[in-house]
Design a protein around this motif. Sequence first.
Motif, PDB file in Angstrom:
ATOM      1  N   ASN A  28      92.316  82.684  51.969  1.00  0.00           N
ATOM      2  CA  ASN A  28      92.200  81.525  52.692  1.00  0.00           C
ATOM      3  C   ASN A  28      92.142  81.774  54.245  1.00  0.00           C
ATOM      4  OD1 ASN A  28      94.646  82.646  53.498  1.00  0.00           O
ATOM      5  ND2 ASN A  28      95.943  81.195  52.358  1.00  0.00           N
ATOM      6  N   GLN A  29      92.399  80.759  55.010  1.00  0.00           N
ATOM      7  CA  GLN A  29      92.105  80.974  56.306  1.00  0.00           C
ATOM      8  C   GLN A  29      92.912  82.093  57.130  1.00  0.00           C
ATOM      9  OE1 GLN A  29      93.019  77.097  57.994  1.00  0.00           O
ATOM     10  NE2 GLN A  29      90.993  76.313  57.165  1.00  0.00           N
ATOM     11  N   SER A  32      94.982  85.493  53.255  1.00  0.00           N
ATOM     12  CA  SER A  32      95.673  85.890  52.044  1.00  0.00           C
ATOM     13  C   SER A  32      94.888  85.200  50.925  1.00  0.00           C
ATOM     14  CB  SER A  32      97.119  85.254  52.321  1.00  0.00           C
ATOM     15  OG  SER A  32      97.797  85.840  53.355  1.00  0.00           O
ATOM     16  N   GLN A  34      93.854  82.853  47.990  1.00  0.00           N
ATOM     17  CA  GLN A  34      94.012  81.495  47.932  1.00  0.00           C
ATOM     18  C   GLN A  34      94.264  80.943  46.471  1.00  0.00           C
ATOM     19  OE1 GLN A  34      91.419  78.861  50.025  1.00  0.00           O
ATOM     20  NE2 GLN A  34      92.265  77.267  49.653  1.00  0.00           N
ATOM     21  N   TRP A  35      93.218  81.212  45.693  1.00  0.00           N
ATOM     22  CA  TRP A  35      93.344  81.252  44.327  1.00  0.00           C
ATOM     23  C   TRP A  35      92.631  82.363  43.566  1.00  0.00           C
ATOM     24  CZ3 TRP A  35      91.113  76.607  47.082  1.00  0.00           C
ATOM     25  CH2 TRP A  35      89.508  76.781  47.161  1.00  0.00           C
ATOM     26  N   THR A 450      96.131  82.448  42.379  1.00  0.00           N
ATOM     27  CA  THR A 450      95.951  83.929  42.395  1.00  0.00           C
ATOM     28  C   THR A 450      96.826  84.703  41.257  1.00  0.00           C
ATOM     29  OG1 THR A 450      98.036  84.613  43.696  1.00  0.00           O
ATOM     30  CG2 THR A 450      95.654  83.875  44.888  1.00  0.00           C
TER      31      THR A 450
END
Length: 559
Positions: A28-29, A32, A34-35, A450
């Motif tokens: 993600n931004q 880390s 995100q999915w 995740t």
Amino acid sequence: MNASTRLLILVTAALSVAAQQTPFAAPNQNGSPQWTVFHHPIKRVAVIGAGPAGLQAAAKLVEHNFSVRLFDRAPSPGGNWFYTDETPVREPYPDRPIDQGADVPGELPATRYYKEQEEGVSLEDRWKEHWQPRPVWDNLHTNSPKVITELPDVPYSADKPWVLSNHDIQRHVRAYASFHNLNANDYPTSSSAQPVTSYSTRVEKLEKLNDTQTWRLTLRKLERLPETGQIKAQWWTEEFDAIVAATGPYASPHVPNIAGIVDWSKVKDAGQYSVYHSQSYRRPERFQNKTILIVGASVSASEIARDIDPYAHRIIASIRPHDNLHPFQLRSLKRFPDTTEFVPEIAHFEPLAAHDRGIKDGVIRLINGTELHGIDEVIFATGYIRSNVFSMPDSGNTSTSDGEPENLHWTGHNISDPTLAYTNVRPWTIGKYQSYAFAKIWEGTAHLPTQKQMQEDYDNGKYRFRGLFGTKQSEGESLFRQYVAWLNNESLENGGRFVETWPIQNREVFVYYSNLEWVEGYSTLGNFTEFETLPASEWPSGKRDAAAWDAIVYDDQAW
């Protein structure tokens, strides 16, 4: 080799959860995960099994423009609802362990022609061992109403009775397959397209290829050649980006290990075995004026007893004592004919003087010390061994002792490698939601958490729905709601069709049916899948929390 476990998985590439985190991580931004994101785009998908679950999965994947191949060892679609007069290869006495071996030539592709009695095996047995005729008899009817035994797109006619024959269901499943161009005689819509279906085809081996992160299937197809009196066998491999395992949890018939049973299992009378598993039962006429012992008290035991009752001279049922009967078990007991004589469990079978004169002169000793004499035939309605033949210990996906898959996300995806998915819900009711989920996840219009989050949820018991492999009845409605909310949320964010909840009119019919056919007060319109409408003390069994959707349809070893 165990005839009922030839659909096998041999995972030869060592996979670990840690090794699979990187290809499936999406930052993600904050950097880390995100999915879950796949190693490469999912384009080519194999569906193993053409029963109600596999057909829906294949149809939905085709609709979403995946390149799909549907494999089934049977010559036509239907899964357990594909009825024929053919009976399976005889069950082993006693049970043998699940066989993980496969006879695959060293170099592929390969072709071989089998003749009669080659390697000591008849062509008939070779053919039946390959496709494994289903344990369905001619007069079998459902013990669930048609509103929860129906596939989308091909509704039953309004005047069809709510209790369906296996022939009604077989026609219904074939109609669904034909509607989606998935029947045995359907061809690609264009001359350049590869056929979607491959029937009479068994998956002999499944392996994950580390270098490409794809799946390789080793396949075997049998074809009968009447003009030459031979069987043609072909082996080859195909590679896929993702796999849907839609073979169900029941791998082979269960025969209890009772003293003397092996000796009795060899006995024939007029060329027919006198002791056999209910998987071979087809029609009642052969039981005219005979004394029949049925071992077991579940669905197949009571329904076969009802089927043969007009013909048999005497029906005896050997059953185990049960302190807490679930309503479905209670229903089966109540459906035995009034003329049935109930006796306790068998202690042992006394030795026989000969194996070619039937068992009528034999003695069966029961655990209470009494004896049974004059039995013409013994039918073991003792269920089936639950086995996850696609277990993957090296990738973190294993099975419990009763064959229940572990390490699955509630959507059916293998947490360690979500390019492997199972159809682990009741196909008639939740199958259309799960099939849509497979397509959306693999096309990118829906996302899985995740792998770390999925594993934490699984370990904490959060969102762990077992579906056909043992979900509690109380989870059925929750799973409906969860699929609808999740799919619609993903479609809202990422595109795709919205789905609707189960129609209220179907609930009304189900409530009426369950109260009439199962237990009065079983359900209400407000809560049709829970047992909350009756306190536990008022259940005939005194217990209310042990139900599973598959108990409606299948027998297992809890006979």
